[in-house]
Design an enzyme around this catalytic site. Structure first.
Site, PDB file in Angstrom:
ATOM      1  N   ASP A 133      48.820  56.407  52.995  1.00  9.82           N
ATOM      2  CA  ASP A 133      49.986  56.438  53.681  1.00  9.82           C
ATOM      3  C   ASP A 133      49.492  55.707  55.010  1.00  9.82           C
ATOM      4  OD1 ASP A 133      52.826  57.764  53.936  1.00  9.82           O
ATOM      5  OD2 ASP A 133      52.171  57.670  56.088  1.00  9.82           O
ATOM      6  N   TYR A 185      55.773  56.354  65.489  1.00 12.30           N
ATOM      7  CA  TYR A 185      55.672  57.888  64.834  1.00 12.30           C
ATOM      8  C   TYR A 185      54.965  58.758  65.757  1.00 12.30           C
ATOM      9  CZ  TYR A 185      57.670  56.427  60.264  1.00 12.30           C
ATOM     10  OH  TYR A 185      58.494  56.250  59.385  1.00 12.30           O
TER      11      TYR A 185
END
Ligand code: CP3
Length: 340
Positions: A72, A148
């Site tokens: 990821d 993020y």
């Protein structure tokens, strides 16, 4: 011979190579079964046994031309000490960075040690893939990863991050520079270990006005591409500035990437004329038409092939495959692209 590598070196191949963003993962029953064996999603990413298996699942099932490492983009903030967790149904959670002190606390010293299981997965994958399948490594681009880190997870409009970039540009630049440095180092190590291509995902590039796009997307890409190419001059790099619109042309001309991945909103003839003369194109089937299937899928695939396959082209989606996509539609897509 590996068709994806040939294409990235500038060859026009018929049929074009095909792989799909997020091809591993929840749309596959075998992934959902395997996922039960790991406690958390990051445990899964950091387990070479499971990550290798998940990487290979779509290759076995569909015979796609590339395997993308199962991992990821958020392993990087995790490796910098900003703990990341994934809450099922809610996406990623991070302790949001709330200013310069938090940025200065990020720690690069354990980067490669933390990411060692990922390098191990790459080493194993290189021994397990066939002669025709290309191994793709990847990372998130600084802008997208920063969103993020600052929002503390997914967000609708990235307002905190965009505001921070205007209100404290010097501090935000420190964060972006740090991400440029670690992302380049991470991609270089992936290539050292056997990644044959790398893709850099800038999933939220599309929310920035042109001046900001230049500073937070183009400039960081230029630096990463230059640094990675110094270590690995022949490593093909694919950039994915999702949602960049007209900015795709600037991005392709200025960053030094070998290929650009188009999202589904980019008009095909515009891309053929303004980008594909100089840069390999990847894309850009709408993931929702893949999920819908049928005649509309057929038409969309034929349209893409008719406009883009006369020059170097990699068939892909415009964004990741959706979890509820029927595997039969994926197989039908691959058969269509391969003319079967
Ligand atoms: O493409 C592949 O098959 C390789 C694996 C891969 C994953 N994430 C696995 C994953 C890749 C290349 C990514 C990239 C990624 N991760 C991006 C960029 C591409 C894009 O989609 O825009 C981004 C923004 C992330 C961050 C992320 N990871 C989010 C927002 C989420 C939650 C939403 C979601 O899709 O579940 C994830 C989780 C994630 N990454 C899953 C998978 C298979 C689901 C985890 C699970 O199994 O529960």
């Amino acid at each position: 011979m590996k068709s994806l590598l040939q294409t990235l070196k500038g060859a026009t191949i018929s049929p074009p190579p095909i792989w799909l963003m997020r091809q591993a993962g929840r749309h596959l029953r075998e992934y959902r079964d395997l996922r039960l064996h790991a406690n958390t999603f990051l445990d899964f990413c950091y387990s070479p046994d499971m990550a290798v298996e998940a990487t290979l699942q779509p290759v076995r099932r569909y015979g796609v031309d590339a395997a993308i490492l199962f991992s990821d983009i958020l392993v990087v903030p995790d490796a910098l000490g900003q703990n990341v967790s994934f809450i099922s149904g809610m996406g990623p959670r991070l302790e949001p960075l709330d200013g310069r002190t938090a940025i200065d606390r990020l720690d690069t010293t354990n980067l490669h040690a933390h990411l060692a299981p990922i390098y191990e997965s790459i080493r194993r994958l290189r021994t397990q893939l066939s002669e025709t399948t290309t191994l793709i490594g990847f990372a998130g681009a600084p802008w997208t990863v920063a969103t993020y880190m600052i929002e503390g997870g997914s967000s609708r409009d990235h307002q905190r991050t965009r505001a921070y970039a205007y209100e404290s540009p010097d501090d935000f630049q420190v964060l972006i520079d740090l991400l440029v440095e670690v992302t380049a180092a991470y991609l270089i190590r992936q290539a050292d270990e056997g990644a044959e291509v790398v893709q850099i995902f800038d999933s939220w590039a599309g929310v920035l006005p042109p001046v900001q796009f230049d500073r937070w997307v183009i400039k960081p890409f230029q630096k990463i591409v230059a640094t990675v190419k110094t270590a690995h001059p022949h490593l093909p790099i694919i950039g994915f500035p999702r949602g960049a619109g007209l900015g795709y042309a600037t991005f392709s001309a200025k960053t030094g990437v070998d290929a650009v991945s188009l999202d589904s909103t980019v008009p095909l003839t515009w891309a053929a004329k303004n980008i594909q003369q100089d840069t390999v194109i990847q894309g850009n089937l709408d993931n929702l038409v893949l999920r819908a299937g049928g005649k509309q899928l057929e038409n969309a695939v034929q349209e893409i092939l008719s406009v883009l396959s006369a020059r170097p082209f990699i068939f892909n989606l415009g964004h990741g495959i959706l979890p509820d996509t029927p595997v039969d539609n994926v197989r039908q897509l691959i058969d269509m692209v391969r003319g079967r």
